[in-house]
Design an enzyme around this catalytic site. Structure first.
Site, PDB file in Angstrom:
ATOM      1  N   HIS B 186      10.809 -40.844  43.202  1.00 15.65           N
ATOM      2  CA  HIS B 186       9.416 -41.186  43.433  1.00 15.65           C
ATOM      3  C   HIS B 186       8.969 -41.036  45.019  1.00 15.65           C
ATOM      4  O   HIS B 186       8.020 -40.510  45.336  1.00 15.65           O
ATOM      5  CB  HIS B 186       8.797 -41.990  42.762  1.00 15.65           C
ATOM      6  CG  HIS B 186       8.544 -42.142  41.153  1.00 15.65           C
ATOM      7  ND1 HIS B 186       8.994 -40.492  40.515  1.00 15.65           N
ATOM      8  CD2 HIS B 186       8.555 -42.817  40.152  1.00 15.65           C
ATOM      9  CE1 HIS B 186       9.036 -40.914  39.177  1.00 15.65           C
ATOM     10  NE2 HIS B 186       8.882 -42.196  39.090  1.00 15.65           N
ATOM     11  N   ARG B 293      16.399 -13.859  37.113  1.00 14.97           N
ATOM     12  CA  ARG B 293      17.612 -13.990  36.485  1.00 14.97           C
ATOM     13  C   ARG B 293      17.456 -14.321  35.032  1.00 14.97           C
ATOM     14  O   ARG B 293      16.737 -15.154  34.861  1.00 14.97           O
ATOM     15  CB  ARG B 293      18.481 -14.970  36.863  1.00 14.97           C
ATOM     16  CG  ARG B 293      18.771 -14.889  38.445  1.00 14.97           C
ATOM     17  CD  ARG B 293      19.542 -16.118  39.016  1.00 14.97           C
ATOM     18  NE  ARG B 293      19.753 -15.977  40.394  1.00 14.97           N
ATOM     19  CZ  ARG B 293      18.996 -16.786  41.285  1.00 14.97           C
ATOM     20  NH1 ARG B 293      17.777 -17.332  40.789  1.00 14.97           N
ATOM     21  NH2 ARG B 293      19.186 -16.667  42.635  1.00 14.97           N
ATOM     22  N   ARG B 329      16.587  -8.855  36.101  1.00 18.18           N
ATOM     23  CA  ARG B 329      18.101  -8.415  35.992  1.00 18.18           C
ATOM     24  C   ARG B 329      18.480  -8.582  34.682  1.00 18.18           C
ATOM     25  O   ARG B 329      18.252  -9.800  34.132  1.00 18.18           O
ATOM     26  CB  ARG B 329      18.773  -9.103  37.211  1.00 18.18           C
ATOM     27  CG  ARG B 329      20.448  -8.711  36.814  1.00 18.18           C
ATOM     28  CD  ARG B 329      21.395  -9.776  37.860  1.00 18.18           C
ATOM     29  NE  ARG B 329      21.334 -11.042  37.451  1.00 18.18           N
ATOM     30  CZ  ARG B 329      21.569 -12.028  38.299  1.00 18.18           C
ATOM     31  NH1 ARG B 329      22.390 -11.705  39.603  1.00 18.18           N
ATOM     32  NH2 ARG B 329      22.011 -13.187  37.762  1.00 18.18           N
ATOM     33  N   GLU B 428      26.743  -4.544  44.304  1.00 20.78           N
ATOM     34  CA  GLU B 428      27.724  -5.792  44.593  1.00 20.78           C
ATOM     35  C   GLU B 428      29.056  -5.939  44.379  1.00 20.78           C
ATOM     36  O   GLU B 428      29.679  -6.718  44.233  1.00 20.78           O
ATOM     37  CB  GLU B 428      26.793  -6.885  43.560  1.00 20.78           C
ATOM     38  CG  GLU B 428      26.964  -6.792  42.023  1.00 20.78           C
ATOM     39  CD  GLU B 428      26.461  -7.827  41.097  1.00 20.78           C
ATOM     40  OE1 GLU B 428      26.097  -8.739  41.689  1.00 20.78           O
ATOM     41  OE2 GLU B 428      25.814  -7.282  40.278  1.00 20.78           O
ATOM     42  N   ASN B 451      26.312 -12.300  47.523  1.00 23.62           N
ATOM     43  CA  ASN B 451      27.266 -13.153  47.016  1.00 23.62           C
ATOM     44  C   ASN B 451      28.397 -12.430  46.302  1.00 23.62           C
ATOM     45  O   ASN B 451      29.588 -12.747  46.753  1.00 23.62           O
ATOM     46  CB  ASN B 451      26.564 -14.204  46.173  1.00 23.62           C
ATOM     47  CG  ASN B 451      25.456 -14.980  46.654  1.00 23.62           C
ATOM     48  OD1 ASN B 451      25.237 -14.799  48.075  1.00 23.62           O
ATOM     49  ND2 ASN B 451      24.672 -15.773  46.057  1.00 23.62           N
ATOM     50  N   ASP B 452      28.069 -11.747  45.461  1.00 16.21           N
ATOM     51  CA  ASP B 452      29.373 -11.005  44.718  1.00 16.21           C
ATOM     52  C   ASP B 452      29.861 -10.028  45.647  1.00 16.21           C
ATOM     53  O   ASP B 452      31.058  -9.695  45.667  1.00 16.21           O
ATOM     54  CB  ASP B 452      28.614 -10.553  43.375  1.00 16.21           C
ATOM     55  CG  ASP B 452      29.015 -11.300  42.202  1.00 16.21           C
ATOM     56  OD1 ASP B 452      29.416 -12.408  42.577  1.00 16.21           O
ATOM     57  OD2 ASP B 452      28.549 -10.971  41.170  1.00 16.21           O
ATOM     58  N   ARG B 462      35.210 -18.190  46.460  1.00 12.70           N
ATOM     59  CA  ARG B 462      34.624 -18.743  47.341  1.00 12.70           C
ATOM     60  C   ARG B 462      34.652 -20.374  46.781  1.00 12.70           C
ATOM     61  O   ARG B 462      34.685 -21.476  47.524  1.00 12.70           O
ATOM     62  CB  ARG B 462      33.350 -18.541  47.696  1.00 12.70           C
ATOM     63  CG  ARG B 462      32.302 -18.754  46.224  1.00 12.70           C
ATOM     64  CD  ARG B 462      30.570 -18.901  46.927  1.00 12.70           C
ATOM     65  NE  ARG B 462      29.844 -17.966  46.061  1.00 12.70           N
ATOM     66  CZ  ARG B 462      28.634 -18.166  45.997  1.00 12.70           C
ATOM     67  NH1 ARG B 462      28.061 -18.567  47.167  1.00 12.70           N
ATOM     68  NH2 ARG B 462      27.832 -17.652  44.995  1.00 12.70           N
TER      69      ARG B 462
END
Lengths: 87, 567
Positions: B186, B293, B329, B428, B451-452, B462
């Site tokens: 909080h 996503r 996607r 990708e 990323n891919d 990774r």
């Protein structure tokens, strides 16, 4: 005594807000409202106990009502859970 | 210097006000007149409710309705039959009110603090707050009045309860340091809402300081200095000015178009994971959704989501975006994302195996359910379908054929959808990059998943610490690949976006601009940062930098050049 098994579908499960919505809705009924989950029974009129039960999305819970207005209490409770507890 | 958890960004320099924990010890005694004790207890409960309701109102007015929910939660808890009710029962059995409050609260604290769920554990600290407030009322202990601290105060406390936080006057408190609490506590949430720099969980800090000591709170790095040297102070005065200037500058970008220094317009979209995140994208001034996503729909449930469930979720995001583009996607499972009920076999090489579009094309029923949900949502705004892990032209053609099939079905059923819905592909994989020119003839748009793309191009996991050093989008191989993809898209006249982390990287942005990227899709909180960086570069400057960067042979050289040229 009447009971029904329902599935909790709201994303967050029985967190603060859904638990508050649920307990507030069943408290006016005279009947006892209990939630059966994981072999335990929890007081459905208690926000604290509902949260303590740690019920997640997708969990199946049994709603058990016992008292003079048990049918109405069960109908209300089932409808609430199925509609996603106001989430 | 002391280290803690950086909970609210910014630099605060000021004079300490130490909030000493009040002594709340009491002697447990047996009560004979239980009615009188119950009356004392009930009036304490009433006082607590009144106090809490007032604080909730204060927070709602001064901070916001969401933050006020914390106090409203306290009210709901104290109104619970198992809280006050259990306490009353104990008093009736002869316990004093203080002992009853302590016993019942401690029982719940014990119960909630053992839970795995982070949000539930947070409830333990709520109940602890309630306990302290009730004991203070019962024992007649007054709190320090935080609302009266002098301007330039750094608050130091063991923990900052919501009740304390609600009294903070933003203009007077320049920093917060506590001994407990994390980024989601909080105190952290309220400190961020008030934009007060805060460092939490600094061990033993209340023992290390006294009132009027000078403190520096670096809420960006999580550093705290007590009575620092003049040099340190001057360094932080400069840092503070820089931070304030940067923040003000970022706010200036809110509501503005995303343009380069030449005035060329590019699109700045957001990456989201649930329909609710779309609101965040709007709040952060995102211009659309570049990556929605869809996996959450499949992962949050113990069964496959129905067409209606999917439709509702997509529609919610689409309606929130109110006519702005939403690129969704399609199911990207497999690899590291497992969905237990699908019963996928364990694979030797999951990232090279049965995943994403490969799985979907082999399970057409599941895929068509999703495509129909997407098509139905397209009647409510601008939806685009994005296919993950494409490696060859056949896959794009197969998906387009399925989309066509779904359209015909919907048409026959009289259900509305966007006739011109675009179908694009994620680029990708190394394969997709190498045939980007061929894919560009089939796809309506590209979106680069860095990323891919980095993982597949560098052949590196990774997650494996021994090889993770190779994982960088600044590797010359990855940069060449990105350039090739964007150029192929540009040449074919289709828009090219990027939805990987690199799209918001200040070092990467000038290169992307030079290559000709049309759409940057970033985490909502990075929208203004990305817009600010984009606005600083002209095409000519970006081109000159990109030419130099691409002539370099190693990742280290590339990064060094980009850092040195960063704006």
């Amino acid at each position: 005594m009447v009971s029904k098994v329902v599935k909790v579908t709201n994303e967050q499960g029985m967190h603060m807000r859904p638990a508050t919505v649920f307990s507030a809705a069943v408290t006016p009924f005279e009947s006892d409202v209990k939630i059966g989950f994981n072999g335990m029974q929890y007081d459905g009129k208690s926000v604290m106990m509902l949260m303590a039960a740690c019920i997640k999305c997708g969990a199946e819970i049994e709603i058990i009502c016992n008292g003079s207005d048990e049918e109405a209490a069960l109908a209300k409770a089932v409808e609430l859970v199925e509609s996603g507890l106001g989430d | 210097m002391y280290k803690g958890i950086e909970a609210s960004r910014g630099i605060g320099i000021g004079s300490i006000c130490l909030i000493v924990e009040r002594d709340l010890s009491f002697e447990s005694k047996h009560i004979d007149d239980t009615d009188a004790e119950k009356a004392r207890f009930n009036s304490a409960i009433e006082a607590f409710k009144a106090e809490t309701a007032e604080m909730a109102e204060n927070i709602r007015k001064n901070i916001g309705p969401k933050e006020a929910e914390i106090m409203e939660g306290h009210l709901a808890m104290i109104n619970d039959p198992t809280m006050a009710g259990e306490m009353t029962k104990m008093i009736e059995a002869g316990q004093c009110a203080e002992a009853a409050v302590t016993a019942v609260c401690d029982m719940f604290i014990g119960m909630f603090s053992k839970m795995e769920d982070d949000m539930m554990r947070q409830r333990a600290s709520d109940i602890s707050d309630i306990k302290v407030s009730l004991l203070k009322i019962l024992l007649g202990v007054e709190d320090v009045d935080i609302s009266k601290v002098a301007p330039g105060t750094v608050l130091v406390a063991h923990d900052l309860t919501p009740s304390m936080t609600s009294q903070i006057v933003k203009e007077n408190v320049v920093g917060i340091i506590t001994e407990v609490g994390g980024k989601t506590s909080h105190s952290a949430i309220l400190a961020r809402a008030l934009e007060i720099p805060a460092v939490l969980s600094v061990p033993g800090i209340t023992e290390l300081v006294k009132d009027k000591d000078t403190a520096i709170v670096d809420g960006t790095e999580g550093d705290v200095y007590i009575n620092p040297d003049g040099d340190v102070v001057s360094k932080y005065v400069i840092k503070r000015e820089e931070f304030i200037r940067a923040q003000a500058e970022l706010k200036n970008f809110f509501g503005k178009e995303t343009v380069t220094a030449d005035g060329d317009r590019v699109e700045l979209f957001c990456n989201i994971g649930t329909p609710k995140d779309a609101k965040k994208a709007i709040e952060c001034d995102g211009e659309g959704i570049g990556l929605f996503r869809s996996e959450f729909l499949f992962m949050d449930k113990p069964h496959l989501p129905t067409e209606d469930e999917q439709f509702e979720a997509y529609k919610e995001a689409v309606e929130t975006m109110n006519g702005k583009t939403v690129i969704i996607r399609t199911l990207d499972i497999g690899g590291d994302k497992d969905i237990p009920y699908l019963g996928l076999e364990k694979e030797e090489n999951p990232f090279l195996g049965y995943r994403a579009v490969r799985y979907c094309l082999a399970n057409k029923d599941i895929y068509k359910t999703q495509l129909r949900g997407l098509l139905r949502a397209s009647a409510f705004g601008k939806v685009k379908i994005m296919v993950p892990l494409v490696t060859c032209v056949d896959e794009v053609r197969a998906v387009k054929a399925l989309v066509e099939e779904c359209k015909q079905e919907l048409k026959a059923e009289g259900i509305k959808y966007d006739e011109n819905i675009e179908v694009g592909c994620m680029v990708e994989t190394a394969a997709a990059s190498l045939i980007a020119d061929l894919l560009a003839k089939e796809a309506d748009f590209f979106s680069i998943g860095t990323n891919d793309l980095t993982q597949y191009t560098m052949s590196v996991d990774r997650g494996n610490a021994n090889v993770a050093y190779l994982y960088s989008a600044f590797q010359p191989a990855v940069l060449r690949s990105i350039k090739n993809i964007i150029e192929a898209g540009n040449k074919a006249g289709i828009p090219v976006g990027m939805c990987g982390e690199a799209a918001a990287d200040p070092l990467m942005i000038p290169l992307l601009m030079s290559f000709g990227l049309d759409e940057y899709s970033v985490n909502p909180v990075l929208v203004l940062t990305a817009r600010s960086i984009i606005s600083k570069w002209t095409k000519a400057e970006a081109d000159a930098l990109a030419e130099k960067a691409l002539s370099l042979a190693t990742e280290a050289e590339v990064v060094a050049l980009l850092k040195e040229s960063a704006k």
